[in-house]
Design a protein around this motif. Structure first.
Motif, PDB file in Angstrom:
ATOM      1  N   HIS A 114       2.430   8.416   4.109  1.00  0.00           N
ATOM      2  CA  HIS A 114       2.696   9.070   5.394  1.00  0.00           C
ATOM      3  C   HIS A 114       2.047  10.450   5.436  1.00  0.00           C
ATOM      4  O   HIS A 114       1.408  10.827   6.429  1.00  0.00           O
ATOM      5  N   ARG A 115       2.214  11.202   4.371  1.00  0.00           N
ATOM      6  CA  ARG A 115       1.724  12.578   4.362  1.00  0.00           C
ATOM      7  C   ARG A 115       0.201  12.653   4.366  1.00  0.00           C
ATOM      8  O   ARG A 115      -0.375  13.616   4.893  1.00  0.00           O
ATOM      9  N   GLY A 117      -1.815  10.435   5.770  1.00  0.00           N
ATOM     10  CA  GLY A 117      -2.406   9.718   6.895  1.00  0.00           C
ATOM     11  C   GLY A 117      -2.884   8.327   6.553  1.00  0.00           C
ATOM     12  O   GLY A 117      -3.798   7.790   7.202  1.00  0.00           O
ATOM     13  N   LEU A 118      -2.252   7.706   5.551  1.00  0.00           N
ATOM     14  CA  LEU A 118      -2.671   6.389   5.093  1.00  0.00           C
ATOM     15  C   LEU A 118      -1.706   5.272   5.475  1.00  0.00           C
ATOM     16  O   LEU A 118      -1.992   4.102   5.198  1.00  0.00           O
ATOM     17  N   TRP A 119      -0.582   5.617   6.093  1.00  0.00           N
ATOM     18  CA  TRP A 119       0.429   4.600   6.350  1.00  0.00           C
ATOM     19  C   TRP A 119      -0.099   3.481   7.249  1.00  0.00           C
ATOM     20  O   TRP A 119       0.146   2.287   6.991  1.00  0.00           O
ATOM     21  N   GLU A 120      -0.854   3.827   8.271  1.00  0.00           N
ATOM     22  CA  GLU A 120      -1.386   2.821   9.187  1.00  0.00           C
ATOM     23  C   GLU A 120      -2.510   2.011   8.544  1.00  0.00           C
ATOM     24  O   GLU A 120      -2.928   0.982   9.100  1.00  0.00           O
ATOM     25  N   GLU A 121      -2.992   2.467   7.394  1.00  0.00           N
ATOM     26  CA  GLU A 121      -4.081   1.775   6.698  1.00  0.00           C
ATOM     27  C   GLU A 121      -3.572   0.965   5.501  1.00  0.00           C
ATOM     28  O   GLU A 121      -4.375   0.453   4.721  1.00  0.00           O
ATOM     29  N   LEU A 133     -10.625   8.416   2.491  1.00  0.00           N
ATOM     30  CA  LEU A 133      -9.338   7.752   2.419  1.00  0.00           C
ATOM     31  C   LEU A 133      -9.130   7.092   1.050  1.00  0.00           C
ATOM     32  O   LEU A 133      -8.008   7.040   0.540  1.00  0.00           O
ATOM     33  N   THR A 163      -6.987  16.585   5.445  1.00  0.00           N
ATOM     34  CA  THR A 163      -6.740  15.689   4.314  1.00  0.00           C
ATOM     35  C   THR A 163      -6.666  16.477   3.014  1.00  0.00           C
ATOM     36  O   THR A 163      -5.786  16.244   2.171  1.00  0.00           O
ATOM     37  N   ALA A 166      -3.373  18.315   2.793  1.00  0.00           N
ATOM     38  CA  ALA A 166      -2.256  17.401   2.535  1.00  0.00           C
ATOM     39  C   ALA A 166      -2.216  16.980   1.074  1.00  0.00           C
ATOM     40  O   ALA A 166      -1.131  16.880   0.478  1.00  0.00           O
TER      41      ALA A 166
END
Length: 213
Positions: A114-115, A117-121, A133, A163, A166
């Motif tokens: 989540h932190r 920006g990988l949750w949707e991937e 990524l 990124t 994060a």
């Protein structure tokens, strides 16, 4: 950790350069300690020996002088010292990694995704992710395995600022909350700002060790 038993200790470490004995040492007489719950940044110009120090600490390059020592019972992970594809070779998708981890580690990975920006991937094969990524995914997986010592080289080089920030914040939280020992090269001010101590290298030697305020 006590001062007598730091998480990671390098004592007078040296390694012969790629050209053999005639070329001298890639690094020589490098000494520093990193306690659990601290972040040590390796800084210096290009070819100062930062990557060589990390490779020796990770056991990827032979130590030809001195010693590298982990405190008894500790575990080590490294991020950025090997190609990301090799680090993630056993991970088909991040969702499959979640299913393979124990509950506590899976929760850490879920939060990291989540932190970063990988949750949707998480259902995308890691081989199909962009390079940035993939690098973020390698960090997330490494943190989720809860190592005691984490070594990182060029961790955020070339990454989008959001990124990179994060990733640095994720590792700093691991230091502060879980007692992680981080040793990482620092190529920018943001990396230095996260560190508790800076080891400055030049021509393969330590020229200064500074505790950050």
């Amino acid at each position: 950790m006590t001062e007598q038993h730091p998480a990671l200790r390098l004592r007078r470490v040296g390694t012969i350069g790629a050209g053999g004995v005639e070329s001298g040492y890639a690094i020589e007489n490098v000494s520093f300690v990193c306690e659990g719950g601290t972040w040590t940044a390796l800084a210096g110009p290009a070819r100062a020996g930062k990557t060589s120090v990390l490779r020796c600490a990770a056991g990827l390059d032979p130590v030809t002088a001195g010693e590298v020592r982990l405190a008894a019972g500790l575990r080590l992970a490294h991020v950025g010292l090997l190609p990301v594809a090799e680090q993630l070779a056993t991970v088909g998708t991040l969702d499959s990694a979640l299913g393979l981890l124990p509950a506590g580690s899976a929760e850490i990975l879920r939060d990291a995704l989540h932190r970063l920006g990988l949750w949707e991937e998480r259902d995308v094969p890691v081989d199909d992710l962009t390079e940035s990524l993939q690098r973020a995914a390698a960090v997330a997986v490494a943190v989720a395995t809860t190592p005691d010592v984490l070594l990182a080289d060029d961790l955020t080089h070339g990454l989008p600022p959001a990124t990179a920030a994060a990733i640095l914040d994720l590792l700093r939280d691991g230091v502060d909350r879980a007692g992680l020992c981080v040793v990482a090269t620092a190529g920018d001010l943001a990396s230095l700002e996260r560190a508790d101590a800076v080891v400055l290298l030049a021509e393969g030697r330590v020229v200064e060790t500074r505790v950050m305020p």
